[in-house]
Design an enzyme around this catalytic site. Sequence first.
Site, PDB file in Angstrom:
ATOM      1  N   ASP A   1       0.833  -1.199   0.000  1.00  0.00           N
ATOM      2  CA  ASP A   1       0.000   0.000   0.000  1.00  0.00           C
ATOM      3  C   ASP A   1       0.869   1.250   0.000  1.00  0.00           C
ATOM      4  O   ASP A   1       1.487   1.579   1.005  1.00  0.00           O
ATOM      5  CB  ASP A   1      -0.894  -0.020   1.234  1.00  0.00           C
TER       6      ASP A   1
ATOM      7  N   ASP B   1      -0.079   7.427  -7.283  1.00  0.00           N
ATOM      8  CA  ASP B   1      -0.533   6.289  -6.487  1.00  0.00           C
ATOM      9  C   ASP B   1      -0.630   5.046  -7.363  1.00  0.00           C
ATOM     10  O   ASP B   1      -1.454   4.984  -8.277  1.00  0.00           O
ATOM     11  CB  ASP B   1      -1.891   6.599  -5.852  1.00  0.00           C
TER      12      ASP B   1
END
Length: 454
Positions: free
Chosen positions: A105, A330
């Site tokens: 993540d 991201d």
Amino acid sequence: MAERAAGVIFFFLLISSAASAVNRRTKFEYLKLPLLHKDTFPPTPSQSLSSDIRRLNTLYSSLSHRSTTRSAKLPLTSGATTGSGQYFVDLRLGTPPQRLLLVADTGSDLVWVSCSACRNCSSRPPNSAFLARHSSTYFPYHCYDKKCRLVPNPTGVACNHTRLHSPCRYEYSYSDGSETKGFFSTETTTLNASSGRPVKFRNLAFGCSFEASGPSITGPSFNGAQGVMGLGRGSISLSSQLGRRFGNKFSYCLMDYTLSPTPTSYLLIGRSTAVNDPKKMNYTPMISNPFASTFYYIGIESVYIEDVKLPIRPSVWAIDELGNGGTVMDSGTTLTFLAEPAYRRIVQAFKRLVTLPKADEPTAGFDLCVNVSGESRPSFPKMSFKLSGNSVLSPPSGNYFIDTAENVKCLALQPLTAPSGFSVIGNLMQQGFMFEFDRDRSRIGFSRHGCGKP
């Protein structure tokens, strides 16, 4: 963590390292993590959109908290089918090493694994949890240790400074109600060096979770993972902890998963001039946001369609005094989300320039879909982003016009409508580029060269 978005890209990252820095006098090498495509059938674009929205709501929620306390080769498998993570990492933890699958993540810092305190663990399925009692190098931090202040501690739990066994307890919550509780601890990880021999990384700070609950952790989207590997900018993320040993730099390349055979993608930790040629890299400053120290921000100055600058105010891309706005890179979000004023200008320009007929049945959630039947190689207008530092990101049209149904392609952009939040450059827009995150020089580099190198 952040509740992870499903991706159109699903990878398996096998831990295999290309760095050895045991001897300080030895020439520094980097760690190279191959990412392999895992799932044969990725989720539909509409499912990806739904998962992306859930992920962004979680990331924005962490931003609203306004909290400021927040080279070796690793295996990484991309993606849960909905909402939990874009990559899985195959990590060996403990002495002797225990193999665990973690969700990687980039939007969080904490590394945590499901733990078990069982004495006789024969009844547990293999690799279902980290067996702390079976490792000779496991050690929980004391609650009085300064490292304990790096994680959120549960309320109402006093720290007994005089007791020998007073472990540091953490309680990590997510916006969907999921949470993990346990001991903030230290352990040894085993990585493979480029020489082929194992390299041990001692004192990895991680959360040993004895209690986990909630949909993003216990639901099917977690896809059998035993924890989360935070890769953000904070001091306790894996990239920060390994970076201090292997060079404060990491990079990755996401190849087009639709190609057959699927080319290998990579995550690299450390300095890799053999792959990332500085002469072929474009650099843009890595922007800091004091209200969101985990995320990797870049600065967009303008957008061009067919080399024509769109009339978008610079303030659309700015970070305001409360930490809202800006643009984040991201790898865990599939689509690209742009501030609504910019998004509308871009859609208008594409609608004016795209000559293909509109799709009879547009894909739900997408504003521009065209019929490409009879077109063996459909052509789309070129889009590019001028970034801070006088660099230009010009992705191929396949990164922003994607197949959503048979003979249908849609513009893979979405409007950012949250009053507080940030634009996001998702992993589809990043495909085919080598992205380098240079923490020491506070910059992000990118290049179309180096992705296919072994």
